[in-house]
Design a protein around this motif. Structure first.
Motif, PDB file in Angstrom:
ATOM      1  N   PHE A 229       0.830  -1.204   0.000  1.00 32.35           N
ATOM      2  CA  PHE A 229       0.000   0.000   0.000  1.00 32.35           C
ATOM      3  C   PHE A 229       0.866   1.255   0.000  1.00 32.35           C
ATOM      4  O   PHE A 229       0.607   2.219  -0.739  1.00 32.35           O
ATOM      5  CB  PHE A 229      -0.918  -0.010   1.217  1.00 32.35           C
ATOM      6  N   GLY A 230       1.887   1.275   0.828  1.00 25.23           N
ATOM      7  CA  GLY A 230       2.768   2.436   0.872  1.00 25.23           C
ATOM      8  C   GLY A 230       3.506   2.650  -0.444  1.00 25.23           C
ATOM      9  O   GLY A 230       3.653   3.788  -0.909  1.00 25.23           O
ATOM     10  N   SER A 231       3.966   1.567  -1.070  1.00 21.97           N
ATOM     11  CA  SER A 231       4.677   1.688  -2.342  1.00 21.97           C
ATOM     12  C   SER A 231       3.747   2.195  -3.445  1.00 21.97           C
ATOM     13  O   SER A 231       4.135   3.057  -4.253  1.00 21.97           O
ATOM     14  CB  SER A 231       5.273   0.333  -2.744  1.00 21.97           C
ATOM     15  N   THR A 232       2.531   1.673  -3.469  1.00 18.78           N
ATOM     16  CA  THR A 232       1.567   2.116  -4.484  1.00 18.78           C
ATOM     17  C   THR A 232       1.176   3.567  -4.276  1.00 18.78           C
ATOM     18  O   THR A 232       1.022   4.335  -5.232  1.00 18.78           O
ATOM     19  CB  THR A 232       0.319   1.224  -4.446  1.00 18.78           C
ATOM     20  N   LEU A 233       1.023   3.977  -3.022  1.00 20.71           N
ATOM     21  CA  LEU A 233       0.692   5.369  -2.731  1.00 20.71           C
ATOM     22  C   LEU A 233       1.823   6.301  -3.170  1.00 20.71           C
ATOM     23  O   LEU A 233       1.575   7.393  -3.730  1.00 20.71           O
ATOM     24  CB  LEU A 233       0.423   5.534  -1.241  1.00 20.71           C
ATOM     25  N   ALA A 234       3.071   5.876  -2.956  1.00 11.69           N
ATOM     26  CA  ALA A 234       4.212   6.694  -3.393  1.00 11.69           C
ATOM     27  C   ALA A 234       4.225   6.802  -4.924  1.00 11.69           C
ATOM     28  O   ALA A 234       4.501   7.899  -5.470  1.00 11.69           O
ATOM     29  CB  ALA A 234       5.511   6.089  -2.885  1.00 11.69           C
ATOM     30  N   PHE A 235       3.954   5.709  -5.611  1.00 12.08           N
ATOM     31  CA  PHE A 235       3.880   5.750  -7.079  1.00 12.08           C
ATOM     32  C   PHE A 235       2.753   6.670  -7.541  1.00 12.08           C
ATOM     33  O   PHE A 235       2.926   7.442  -8.499  1.00 12.08           O
ATOM     34  CB  PHE A 235       3.673   4.323  -7.598  1.00 12.08           C
ATOM     35  N   TYR A 236       1.611   6.614  -6.862  1.00 16.31           N
ATOM     36  CA  TYR A 236       0.465   7.468  -7.197  1.00 16.31           C
ATOM     37  C   TYR A 236       0.843   8.948  -7.076  1.00 16.31           C
ATOM     38  O   TYR A 236       0.594   9.761  -7.992  1.00 16.31           O
ATOM     39  CB  TYR A 236      -0.686   7.121  -6.257  1.00 16.31           C
ATOM     40  N   LEU A 237       1.457   9.310  -5.967  1.00 17.28           N
ATOM     41  CA  LEU A 237       1.832  10.707  -5.748  1.00 17.28           C
ATOM     42  C   LEU A 237       2.906  11.152  -6.737  1.00 17.28           C
ATOM     43  O   LEU A 237       2.919  12.320  -7.176  1.00 17.28           O
ATOM     44  CB  LEU A 237       2.329  10.892  -4.315  1.00 17.28           C
TER      45      LEU A 237
ATOM     46  N   LEU B 255     -17.910   2.645  -3.772  1.00 17.99           N
ATOM     47  CA  LEU B 255     -18.065   3.954  -3.137  1.00 17.99           C
ATOM     48  C   LEU B 255     -16.718   4.644  -2.974  1.00 17.99           C
ATOM     49  O   LEU B 255     -16.567   5.845  -3.267  1.00 17.99           O
ATOM     50  CB  LEU B 255     -18.751   3.787  -1.784  1.00 17.99           C
ATOM     51  N   LEU B 256     -15.701   3.899  -2.514  1.00 17.66           N
ATOM     52  CA  LEU B 256     -14.361   4.470  -2.400  1.00 17.66           C
ATOM     53  C   LEU B 256     -13.822   4.886  -3.758  1.00 17.66           C
ATOM     54  O   LEU B 256     -13.153   5.928  -3.881  1.00 17.66           O
ATOM     55  CB  LEU B 256     -13.418   3.447  -1.751  1.00 17.66           C
ATOM     56  N   LEU B 257     -14.108   4.099  -4.780  1.00 15.97           N
ATOM     57  CA  LEU B 257     -13.645   4.433  -6.125  1.00 15.97           C
ATOM     58  C   LEU B 257     -14.261   5.744  -6.616  1.00 15.97           C
ATOM     59  O   LEU B 257     -13.559   6.614  -7.152  1.00 15.97           O
ATOM     60  CB  LEU B 257     -13.994   3.289  -7.083  1.00 15.97           C
ATOM     61  N   ASN B 258     -15.563   5.880  -6.423  1.00 14.02           N
ATOM     62  CA  ASN B 258     -16.224   7.108  -6.877  1.00 14.02           C
ATOM     63  C   ASN B 258     -15.701   8.340  -6.143  1.00 14.02           C
ATOM     64  O   ASN B 258     -15.505   9.403  -6.748  1.00 14.02           O
ATOM     65  CB  ASN B 258     -17.736   6.992  -6.685  1.00 14.02           C
ATOM     66  N   VAL B 259     -15.477   8.203  -4.839  1.00 15.33           N
ATOM     67  CA  VAL B 259     -15.056   9.359  -4.054  1.00 15.33           C
ATOM     68  C   VAL B 259     -13.625   9.761  -4.387  1.00 15.33           C
ATOM     69  O   VAL B 259     -13.338  10.939  -4.686  1.00 15.33           O
ATOM     70  CB  VAL B 259     -15.215   9.060  -2.547  1.00 15.33           C
ATOM     71  N   THR B 260     -12.704   8.805  -4.364  1.00 14.93           N
ATOM     72  CA  THR B 260     -11.282   9.134  -4.548  1.00 14.93           C
ATOM     73  C   THR B 260     -10.970   9.541  -5.991  1.00 14.93           C
ATOM     74  O   THR B 260     -10.352  10.583  -6.236  1.00 14.93           O
ATOM     75  CB  THR B 260     -10.411   7.948  -4.139  1.00 14.93           C
ATOM     76  N   VAL B 261     -11.401   8.727  -6.939  1.00 15.59           N
ATOM     77  CA  VAL B 261     -11.110   9.035  -8.346  1.00 15.59           C
ATOM     78  C   VAL B 261     -11.886  10.268  -8.799  1.00 15.59           C
ATOM     79  O   VAL B 261     -11.350  11.139  -9.500  1.00 15.59           O
ATOM     80  CB  VAL B 261     -11.422   7.820  -9.230  1.00 15.59           C
TER      81      VAL B 261
ATOM     82  N   ASN C  34     -11.683   1.398 -12.602  1.00 21.10           N
ATOM     83  CA  ASN C  34     -12.857   0.558 -12.406  1.00 21.10           C
ATOM     84  C   ASN C  34     -12.569  -0.899 -12.762  1.00 21.10           C
ATOM     85  O   ASN C  34     -13.051  -1.813 -12.091  1.00 21.10           O
ATOM     86  CB  ASN C  34     -14.008   1.082 -13.259  1.00 21.10           C
ATOM     87  N   ALA C  35     -11.783  -1.119 -13.826  1.00 20.17           N
ATOM     88  CA  ALA C  35     -11.428  -2.497 -14.189  1.00 20.17           C
ATOM     89  C   ALA C  35     -10.608  -3.162 -13.087  1.00 20.17           C
ATOM     90  O   ALA C  35     -10.793  -4.346 -12.771  1.00 20.17           O
ATOM     91  CB  ALA C  35     -10.661  -2.506 -15.512  1.00 20.17           C
ATOM     92  N   VAL C  36      -9.681  -2.402 -12.481  1.00 22.46           N
ATOM     93  CA  VAL C  36      -8.864  -2.962 -11.399  1.00 22.46           C
ATOM     94  C   VAL C  36      -9.739  -3.346 -10.212  1.00 22.46           C
ATOM     95  O   VAL C  36      -9.607  -4.448  -9.640  1.00 22.46           O
ATOM     96  CB  VAL C  36      -7.778  -1.958 -10.982  1.00 22.46           C
ATOM     97  N   VAL C  37     -10.652  -2.473  -9.820  1.00 24.65           N
ATOM     98  CA  VAL C  37     -11.456  -2.701  -8.614  1.00 24.65           C
ATOM     99  C   VAL C  37     -12.531  -3.746  -8.863  1.00 24.65           C
ATOM    100  O   VAL C  37     -12.694  -4.690  -8.071  1.00 24.65           O
ATOM    101  CB  VAL C  37     -12.090  -1.377  -8.141  1.00 24.65           C
TER     102      VAL C  37
ATOM    103  N   LEU D 269      -5.628  -0.117  -7.419  1.00 26.94           N
ATOM    104  CA  LEU D 269      -4.879  -1.011  -6.532  1.00 26.94           C
ATOM    105  C   LEU D 269      -4.881  -0.500  -5.095  1.00 26.94           C
ATOM    106  O   LEU D 269      -4.922  -1.299  -4.145  1.00 26.94           O
ATOM    107  CB  LEU D 269      -3.445  -1.146  -7.052  1.00 26.94           C
ATOM    108  N   LEU D 270      -4.843   0.808  -4.913  1.00 33.89           N
ATOM    109  CA  LEU D 270      -4.898   1.357  -3.554  1.00 33.89           C
ATOM    110  C   LEU D 270      -6.208   0.981  -2.869  1.00 33.89           C
ATOM    111  O   LEU D 270      -6.215   0.670  -1.668  1.00 33.89           O
ATOM    112  CB  LEU D 270      -4.751   2.885  -3.596  1.00 33.89           C
ATOM    113  N   ILE D 271      -7.306   0.993  -3.586  1.00 39.65           N
ATOM    114  CA  ILE D 271      -8.604   0.643  -2.986  1.00 39.65           C
ATOM    115  C   ILE D 271      -8.620  -0.822  -2.578  1.00 39.65           C
ATOM    116  O   ILE D 271      -9.079  -1.177  -1.478  1.00 39.65           O
ATOM    117  CB  ILE D 271      -9.733   0.967  -3.972  1.00 39.65           C
ATOM    118  N   LEU D 272      -8.122  -1.710  -3.441  1.00 38.75           N
ATOM    119  CA  LEU D 272      -8.108  -3.136  -3.102  1.00 38.75           C
ATOM    120  C   LEU D 272      -7.202  -3.405  -1.900  1.00 38.75           C
ATOM    121  O   LEU D 272      -7.530  -4.240  -1.045  1.00 38.75           O
ATOM    122  CB  LEU D 272      -7.635  -3.953  -4.309  1.00 38.75           C
ATOM    123  N   LEU D 273      -6.069  -2.718  -1.834  1.00 37.60           N
ATOM    124  CA  LEU D 273      -5.153  -2.939  -0.714  1.00 37.60           C
ATOM    125  C   LEU D 273      -5.694  -2.363   0.588  1.00 37.60           C
ATOM    126  O   LEU D 273      -5.358  -2.849   1.676  1.00 37.60           O
ATOM    127  CB  LEU D 273      -3.794  -2.299  -1.030  1.00 37.60           C
TER     128      LEU D 273
END
Length: 352
Positions: free
Chosen positions: A32-40, A116-122, A159-162, A214-218
């Motif tokens: 999760f931390g690695s994916t968040l760093a890649f996202y940022l 719900l998390l997908l709609n809010v964050t994305v 959406n495909a990932v989640v 991937l962040l949502i799934l993790l």
């Protein structure tokens, strides 16, 4: 086969083995931390209009849909696997079936939480950055931010990932989890690459969409306690509604009830020895002739009984006699006519 029999068959399904709920382990926290760093890092690179934005323009100007036009028809259908409406309906139908078979709401509640998390964050990032898509770009080399668009990150890819990854997250066996993880990864990669081929997204949009999904799934194990409380609440509401509606029609005149009144299910019903309006107890109505009908010469049960109670006369108590004490129900004589040629009991034996 009748529908009620199908439902009864499903209710008799054995309980599944105990489902192991994923926990936020150390490995998952590192991912999760690695994916968040890649996202940022992707967001920061686009904000600074760095080399990643230049790569976006090079890929867009290559125009893959013109280089390989024969793939266009097939990929138009493949990209549907990332659209939220069709995929959510398909996955929800499958998870609804699983919820029914396993007598739990966790699969459906987990899907609802992830969407719900997908709609809010994305959605928040899309609206906040307002990036325009490749087909609407106005200046070469520009990041096209804050221009009223809603393309960054790619909603199809996230959406495909989640949506497909939730199947692997909810798998009950390690083997199924491995195969579903590979399948969801292939679908998510294919959908993201297809959006770049069609020119509807920048390459950086797709990279950020993969990271967002991937962040949502993790992060889902952090929401498992909330999902458990929501399931318990729904079941508690269902039980309260069942308890409110657990009434059966009362037998008019019995237990001191009023005709048409309701009696709670399982309550004892007192049957009086003498029906209202009757002059003798039901136990006094005994046969008067052993050779005739069992109730020959007996006053009809409906005599002297109000009309609204006659339908309940079969509920009255009668003494239970042993088999040897029960009178014969056959008439006094045999119904078969005498047959002398067969030597029956009604003809004398022929003299030899």
């Amino acid at each position: 086969m009748r529908i009620d029999r199908i439902f009864a068959r499903l209710d008799r399904e054995p309980e599944p083995p105990k489902i192991e709920i994923p926990r936020m382990s150390g490995t998952r926290k590192v991912l999760f931390g690695s994916t968040l760093a890649f996202y940022l890092a992707i967001v920061w690179a686009v904000l600074l209009s760095s080399w990643l934005v230049l790569l976006d323009w090079k890929v867009m100007l290559f125009r893959a849909y013109e280089q390989w036009p024969e793939l266009h028809a097939f990929l138009d259908y493949l990209v549907v696997l990332g659209q939220r409406g069709p995929t959510a309906v398909m996955v929800a139908a499958w998870l609804g079936w699983r919820s029914w078979r396993q007598h739990t709401l966790r699969p459906l509640l987990t899907l609802a939480t992830s969407l719900l998390l997908l709609n809010v964050t994305v959605g928040a990032v899309k609206i906040g950055l307002g990036r325009l898509g490749p087909h609407y770009a106005t200046q070469i080399g520009s990041a096209e931010l804050y221009a009223g668009g809603d393309i960054f990150p790619s909603g199809h890819t996230a959406n495909a990932v989640v949506t497909w990854g939730i199947l692997a997250y909810l798998a009950t066996t390690p083997r199924a989890r491995r195969w579903l993880s590979v399948l969801s990864a292939v679908v998510a990669l294919s959908v993201g690459a297809t959006t770049v081929y069609l020119g509807t997204h920048w390459l950086s949009d797709v990279l950020l969409g993969w990271a967002a999904g991937l962040l949502i799934l993790l992060a889902l194990p952090w929401f498992e306690p909330l999902i458990g409380r929501a399931e318990a609440f729904v079941f508690a509401v269902r039980e309260r509604w069942r308890s409110r509606g657990a009434f059966v029609p009362a037998v008019p005149g019995f237990s001191g009830g009023v005709p048409g009144a309701a009696v709670p299910a399982g309550a004892a019903v007192t049957v009086p020895a003498v029906l209202p309006g009757a002059t003798e107890p039901a136990a006094a109505r005994e046969p008067v002739s052993a050779g005739g009908s069992r109730y020959a010469g007996t006053r009809p049960a409906s005599q002297g009984v109000p009309a609204h109670l006659q339908a309940s006369a079969h509920l009255q108590a009668r003494p239970h006699a042993a088999r040897s004490e029960r009178p014969s129900v056959a008439p006094a004589g045999s119904r078969r006519p005498p047959q002398p040629h067969k030597g029956g009991t009604h003809a004398p034996h022929a003299t030899r």
